[in-house]
Enzyme design. Structure first.
Site, PDB file in Angstrom:
ATOM      1  N   LYS A 169       8.070  -3.554   4.829  1.00 30.46           N
ATOM      2  CA  LYS A 169       7.725  -4.223   5.003  1.00 30.46           C
ATOM      3  C   LYS A 169       6.269  -5.405   4.770  1.00 30.46           C
ATOM      4  CE  LYS A 169       9.163  -4.371  10.001  1.00 30.46           C
ATOM      5  NZ  LYS A 169       9.006  -4.548  11.473  1.00 30.46           N
ATOM      6  N   LYS A 216      19.888  -3.856   6.400  1.00 32.52           N
ATOM      7  CA  LYS A 216      20.075  -4.432   7.846  1.00 32.52           C
ATOM      8  C   LYS A 216      20.515  -5.483   7.955  1.00 32.52           C
ATOM      9  CE  LYS A 216      16.326  -3.578  10.104  1.00 32.52           C
ATOM     10  NZ  LYS A 216      15.418  -2.611  10.819  1.00 32.52           N
ATOM     11  N   LYS A 251      16.714  -9.119  12.999  1.00 35.71           N
ATOM     12  CA  LYS A 251      16.107 -10.292  14.030  1.00 35.71           C
ATOM     13  C   LYS A 251      14.659 -10.980  13.007  1.00 35.71           C
ATOM     14  CE  LYS A 251      13.786  -7.555  17.617  1.00 35.71           C
ATOM     15  NZ  LYS A 251      12.882  -6.806  16.765  1.00 35.71           N
TER      16      LYS A 251
END
Ligand code: ATP
Ligand code: LTN
Length: 335
Positions: free
Chosen positions: A118, A200, A203
């Protein structure tokens, strides 16, 4: 009596957008199945405090939060039987989060792959909350003395740090926290991006073709599956270099209940065109009832409000017991 109670489950999902097929298969589907089993007492939480570790537009966050609650109910959770609540409605999460911050080492936090991913993705906003995220997540779990935490594989590392923190605290004082076990599904623990099978499905991916949202209409689902990357072998099987096809097989397996072996047999000698058509149809059928329920539930805002208010009240009752115990043990004067 406290030690005769049912085993407990706690899990959370961030209101950072419409859940993907990955969230559904890796987490939500198990939440529903575990609650239906009736062997556990289940606490399910919308992790809004966690979501602001990444920039959120307040209007969008509000909408995403309520939409997500409706979706959890639409997926089959029973919010009247057991609590579904917003993390920010239970102040004990922040209270225990702070205490656990003080027991978590910088070194262990800097090894977290989610933090590394992130902070690479949001280089302009590498904030302290993003770094200490796992201590707050540990608080979420330990507050409820959860025995088991159903999550996707990407959260395993956070579960390990939670276990370490529980043991560290129990060792420093006396038994305070239950040391929780992760519950990670055997099939579908990590659904990969449709555009890059090494990452992965997420969203918050900027490429919409990389994920299927649980609210995508049938047309969109079929298109996205047809556009999914594969390989040049044109053979439906698992193996080295076949990650993209294996990912589609996993999705098909979860949607139909068929094993990977059965799927290899079913498509023996057939190309990817036929296979993708079948995968798309299976996903459409799996998501159809959720979408229908969702549209109904969204019409009833009062019902949603009742669920999250009741949920938070029940969560606060349990969470407060843990925080009082912890505050006493660390040496704070009782108010
Ligand atoms: P974001 O994309 O905003 O980082 P996320 O989807 O990775 O969010 P959460 O919404 O917090 O993260 O995830 C909720 C649950 O879904 C977690 O248990 C997580 O392990 C699971 N999950 C997330 N992505 C996948 C995936 N691709 N496959 C399987 N499970 C997943
Ligand atoms: N970090 C999780 C979301 C989350 C969670 C939790 C999951 C927040 N608190 C407690 C399980 C238990 C994620 O999926 N990114």
């Amino acid at each position: 009596m406290e030690n005769e109670r049912k085993k407990r489950i706690l899990s959370g999902i961030q209101p950072t957008g419409t859940p993907t097929l990955g969230n559904y298969v890796g987490a939500l589907k198990n939440w529903v199945d575990l609650q239906k089993e009736d062997k556990y007492e289940c606490f399910y939480m919308i992790a809004d405090l966690h979501s602001i570790t990444v920039k959120q537009d307040p209007k969008v966050l509000r909408k995403n939060s309520l939409d997500l609650l409706a979706l959890l109910l639409a997926a089959g959770l029973d919010g009247e039987k057991e609590p579904i609540f917003f993390q920010s409605h239970v102040p004990q999460h922040s209270q225990l989060g702070w205490v656990l911050d003080c027991y978590t080492y910088m070194g262990e936090l800097s090894r977290m792959t989610q933090f590394k991913d992130k902070s690479a993705k949001h280089a302009e906003n590498i904030n302290a909350g993003l770094f200490t995220y796992p201590a707050l997540m540990a608080a979420d779990i330990l507050l409820y003395q959860a025995d088991m935490v159903p999550v996707g594989k990407d959260q395993k590392q956070h579960l390990e740090i939670t276990r370490d923190l529980a043991k560290r605290f129990n060792g420093a004082y006396s038994d305070t926290f239950v040391v929780p076990e992760p519950y990670i599904p055997k099939v579908g623990a990590n659904i990969m991006s449709l555009q890059d099978p090494m990452h992965k499905m997420s969203k918050s991916d900027t490429n919409e073709n990389a994920y299927i949202s649980v609210l995508d209409d049938p047309d969109r689902i079929m298109k996205k599956i047809k556009r999914a990357v594969t390989d040049s072998e044109a053979c439906v099987r698992r193996g080295e270099g076949k990650e993209a096809v294996e990912n589609l097989m996993t999705i098909y397996s979860v949607a139909t209940g068929k094993t990977m072996e059965e799927i290899e047999k079913e498509f023996d000698g057939q190309g990817y065109g036929v296979f993708k058509e079948k995968v798309g149809e299976a996903v459409v059928e799996m998501l159809r009832p959720i979408q229908e329920n969702y549209n109904e539930i969204m019409k009833n805002k009062d019902y949603l409000e009742k669920i999250y208010r009741d949920g938070a009240e029940r969560a606060r009752y349990v969470a407060n017991k843990t925080v009082s115990k912890v505050y006493r043990k660390v040496g704070f004067i009782q108010p």
